[in-house]
Motif scaffolding. Structure first.
Motif, PDB file in Angstrom:
ATOM      1  N   GLU A 211       0.821  -1.209   0.000  1.00 10.51           N
ATOM      2  CA  GLU A 211       0.000   0.000   0.000  1.00 10.51           C
ATOM      3  C   GLU A 211       0.854   1.258   0.000  1.00 10.51           C
ATOM      4  N   GLU A 212       1.955   1.236   0.735  1.00 15.22           N
ATOM      5  CA  GLU A 212       2.844   2.396   0.777  1.00 15.22           C
ATOM      6  C   GLU A 212       3.443   2.682  -0.602  1.00 15.22           C
ATOM      7  N   CYS A 213       3.783   1.616  -1.324  1.00 17.69           N
ATOM      8  CA  CYS A 213       4.329   1.787  -2.681  1.00 17.69           C
ATOM      9  C   CYS A 213       3.280   2.360  -3.625  1.00 17.69           C
ATOM     10  N   MET A 214       2.063   1.831  -3.535  1.00 22.42           N
ATOM     11  CA  MET A 214       1.004   2.296  -4.432  1.00 22.42           C
ATOM     12  C   MET A 214       0.655   3.759  -4.143  1.00 22.42           C
ATOM     13  N   GLN A 215       0.549   4.101  -2.880  1.00 25.48           N
ATOM     14  CA  GLN A 215       0.261   5.489  -2.524  1.00 25.48           C
ATOM     15  C   GLN A 215       1.411   6.398  -2.962  1.00 25.48           C
TER      16      GLN A 215
ATOM     17  N   ARG B 238      -5.125  -0.563 -10.376  1.00 26.13           N
ATOM     18  CA  ARG B 238      -5.442   0.807  -9.990  1.00 26.13           C
ATOM     19  C   ARG B 238      -5.271   1.824 -11.120  1.00 26.13           C
ATOM     20  N   THR B 239      -4.799   1.361 -12.268  1.00 24.23           N
ATOM     21  CA  THR B 239      -4.679   2.273 -13.414  1.00 24.23           C
ATOM     22  C   THR B 239      -5.663   1.896 -14.516  1.00 24.23           C
ATOM     23  N   ALA B 240      -6.657   1.069 -14.161  1.00 18.12           N
ATOM     24  CA  ALA B 240      -7.691   0.662 -15.119  1.00 18.12           C
ATOM     25  C   ALA B 240      -8.450   1.903 -15.613  1.00 18.12           C
ATOM     26  N   PRO B 241      -8.987   1.867 -16.817  1.00 21.55           N
ATOM     27  CA  PRO B 241      -9.089   0.668 -17.672  1.00 21.55           C
ATOM     28  C   PRO B 241      -7.961   0.527 -18.685  1.00 21.55           C
ATOM     29  N   ASN B 242      -7.121   1.546 -18.829  1.00 19.32           N
ATOM     30  CA  ASN B 242      -6.144   1.481 -19.924  1.00 19.32           C
ATOM     31  C   ASN B 242      -4.714   1.808 -19.507  1.00 19.32           C
TER      32      ASN B 242
ATOM     33  N   LEU C  49       8.801   1.670 -10.284  1.00 22.64           N
ATOM     34  CA  LEU C  49       8.977   0.981  -9.009  1.00 22.64           C
ATOM     35  C   LEU C  49      10.155   0.026  -9.120  1.00 22.64           C
ATOM     36  N   LEU C  50      11.055   0.102  -8.164  1.00 22.41           N
ATOM     37  CA  LEU C  50      12.173  -0.834  -8.077  1.00 22.41           C
ATOM     38  C   LEU C  50      12.152  -1.466  -6.691  1.00 22.41           C
ATOM     39  N   ASP C  51      12.098  -2.779  -6.662  1.00 23.66           N
ATOM     40  CA  ASP C  51      12.112  -3.534  -5.404  1.00 23.66           C
ATOM     41  C   ASP C  51      13.357  -4.402  -5.420  1.00 23.66           C
ATOM     42  N   PHE C  52      14.358  -4.010  -4.639  1.00 25.08           N
ATOM     43  CA  PHE C  52      15.638  -4.711  -4.676  1.00 25.08           C
ATOM     44  C   PHE C  52      15.690  -5.952  -3.786  1.00 25.08           C
ATOM     45  N   GLY C  53      14.558  -6.315  -3.202  1.00 28.27           N
ATOM     46  CA  GLY C  53      14.549  -7.476  -2.323  1.00 28.27           C
ATOM     47  C   GLY C  53      14.577  -8.794  -3.078  1.00 28.27           C
TER      48      GLY C  53
ATOM     49  N   THR D 260      15.033   8.065 -13.301  1.00 30.71           N
ATOM     50  CA  THR D 260      14.236   9.185 -12.793  1.00 30.71           C
ATOM     51  C   THR D 260      14.049  10.242 -13.868  1.00 30.71           C
ATOM     52  N   ARG D 261      15.056  10.426 -14.692  1.00 29.27           N
ATOM     53  CA  ARG D 261      14.968  11.420 -15.764  1.00 29.27           C
ATOM     54  C   ARG D 261      14.012  10.999 -16.877  1.00 29.27           C
ATOM     55  N   ARG D 262      13.571   9.750 -16.867  1.00 30.48           N
ATOM     56  CA  ARG D 262      12.592   9.282 -17.845  1.00 30.48           C
ATOM     57  C   ARG D 262      11.152   9.515 -17.380  1.00 30.48           C
ATOM     58  N   LEU D 263      10.989  10.051 -16.181  1.00 32.17           N
ATOM     59  CA  LEU D 263       9.646  10.331 -15.676  1.00 32.17           C
ATOM     60  C   LEU D 263       9.068  11.573 -16.338  1.00 32.17           C
ATOM     61  N   LYS D 264       7.768  11.545 -16.549  1.00 29.74           N
ATOM     62  CA  LYS D 264       7.070  12.753 -16.985  1.00 29.74           C
ATOM     63  C   LYS D 264       7.010  13.727 -15.806  1.00 29.74           C
ATOM     64  N   LYS D 265       6.734  14.980 -16.073  1.00 26.46           N
ATOM     65  CA  LYS D 265       6.572  15.949 -15.004  1.00 26.46           C
ATOM     66  C   LYS D 265       5.433  15.485 -14.094  1.00 26.46           C
ATOM     67  N   GLY D 266       5.716  15.422 -12.796  1.00 23.64           N
ATOM     68  CA  GLY D 266       4.725  14.925 -11.844  1.00 23.64           C
ATOM     69  C   GLY D 266       4.773  13.427 -11.642  1.00 23.64           C
ATOM     70  N   GLY D 267       5.582  12.740 -12.467  1.00 27.99           N
ATOM     71  CA  GLY D 267       5.734  11.300 -12.310  1.00 27.99           C
ATOM     72  C   GLY D 267       6.564  10.977 -11.081  1.00 27.99           C
ATOM     73  N   ARG D 268       6.377   9.779 -10.553  1.00 34.56           N
ATOM     74  CA  ARG D 268       7.078   9.403  -9.323  1.00 34.56           C
ATOM     75  C   ARG D 268       7.865   8.101  -9.464  1.00 34.56           C
ATOM     76  N   ILE D 269       8.938   8.026  -8.701  1.00 35.47           N
ATOM     77  CA  ILE D 269       9.722   6.800  -8.612  1.00 35.47           C
ATOM     78  C   ILE D 269       9.750   6.361  -7.161  1.00 35.47           C
TER      79      ILE D 269
END
Length: 312
Positions: free
Chosen positions: A12-16, A43-47, A100-104, A230-239
């Protein structure tokens, strides 16, 4: 072979943290069993669209099956997340809304004795490869690397205080017969660490971690990856990045700090000549850690730290 299973950490923390939006394009660099990816697509439905990577064939197979309800909206590539530039090119994507990167390491990989990741499985082979087609194994590292190189790996990647003693005893043991199992390496570690330092966390953990990092090149180019992705994110995009060891977290923290820093010119300069501008806003100054409830349900979330940044 075990059925692939993995409980996603801080779901949930990652999704938020990603601030998901319908129709967005997202990248999951370590798809694993598909837990995080499933929620992203849901959570990004439908497309909404997902591009994912992993090196583990079993993980890719499991994730592909789990994500079937979203057929047509996701593509999984067998690739290291560090090769995202090539993957994005193949996928026809220039900018993304989130990453999202999960190094575990997954629960499945730890619990599967054939993979050799756990120090608790004495008869497990010294393998530790995320990509089981890769040439380098833990067995090769321990049986062919010099004493000095082994000690450096244990010290640098595992922050092991007794790295030199362990490396010395590895070389002594292999002179008699090649090391083949996790149990043999675990026994050497136990013998190398004074009894008074063996209490608390398992004394084998640091060295096994270090060996895994070396086999899979986990820290190689990590700083550059965080910067370029990170530089591939759109403005307002999150990593959002989940780390499970202090070295990883330190690298992510430093990369975020670099991206957030504005002009670096001395205060005495009348105008900026460096041209550097702030690229991100760090969302959480201190890393987010697992809740008490999650710690009770999933002990493997204990070491997890989540850092989030937004492109400006």
């Amino acid at each position: 072979m075990l059925e692939f299973s993995h409980k996603p950490v801080m779901l949930e923390e990652c999704m938020q943290g990603l601030a998901l939006k319908a129709g967005g394009v997202y990248f999951d660099g370590t798809v694993g069993g598909g837990g995080h990816s499933y929620e992203i697509l849901k959570r990004t439905a439908p497309n909404g669209r997902l591009i994912a990577t992993d090196l583990d064939d079993e993980a890719i197979q499991a994730a592909s099956a789990r994500l079937q309800p979203f057929e047509g909206r996701f593509t999984i590539y067998k690739s290291n997340y560090k090769e995202f530039e090539r993957v994005f090119s193949e996928a026809g994507v220039e900018k993304i809304d989130g990453a999202l990167l999960d190094f575990g390491i997954s629960s499945h990989q730890i619990d599967d004795e054939e993979r050799g990741f756990s120090y608790r499985m004495a008869s497990a082979p010294l393998d530790m490869r995320m990509d089981q087609t890769a040439p380098l194994t833990a067995e090769i590292v321990l049986n062919t690397y010099s004493e000095e190189r082994i000690a450096k790996i244990l010290k640098t990647y595992g922050e092991e205080t007794f790295a030199k003693q362990i490396a010395r005893n590895v070389v002594k043991a292999r002179a008699e017969k090649p090391l083949k199992t996790s149990g043999e390496f675990a026994e050497i570690i136990q013998k190398s660490i004074p009894a008074k330092f063996r209490y608390g966390a398992p004394c084998e953990r640091k060295s096994f971690q270090a060996l895994r990092v070396e086999v899979n090149g986990e820290l190689d180019g990590l700083y550059e990856l965080v910067i370029s992705l990170t530089r591939r994110l759109k403005k307002g995009g999150r990593i959002a990045i989940l780390t499970f060891q202090s070295l990883e977290d330190r690298i992510v923290k430093e990369a975020f700090r670099e991206l957030q820093s504005p002009c670096t010119c001395p205060p005495s300069f009348p105008v900026c000549v460096c041209g550097k501008k702030q690229e991100i806003e760090i969302i959480n100054r201190k890393p987010i850690t697992a809740s008490e409830e999650e710690l009770r349900e999933n002990s493997r979330s204990k070491c997890a730290k989540l850092r989030i940044a937004e492109k400006i």
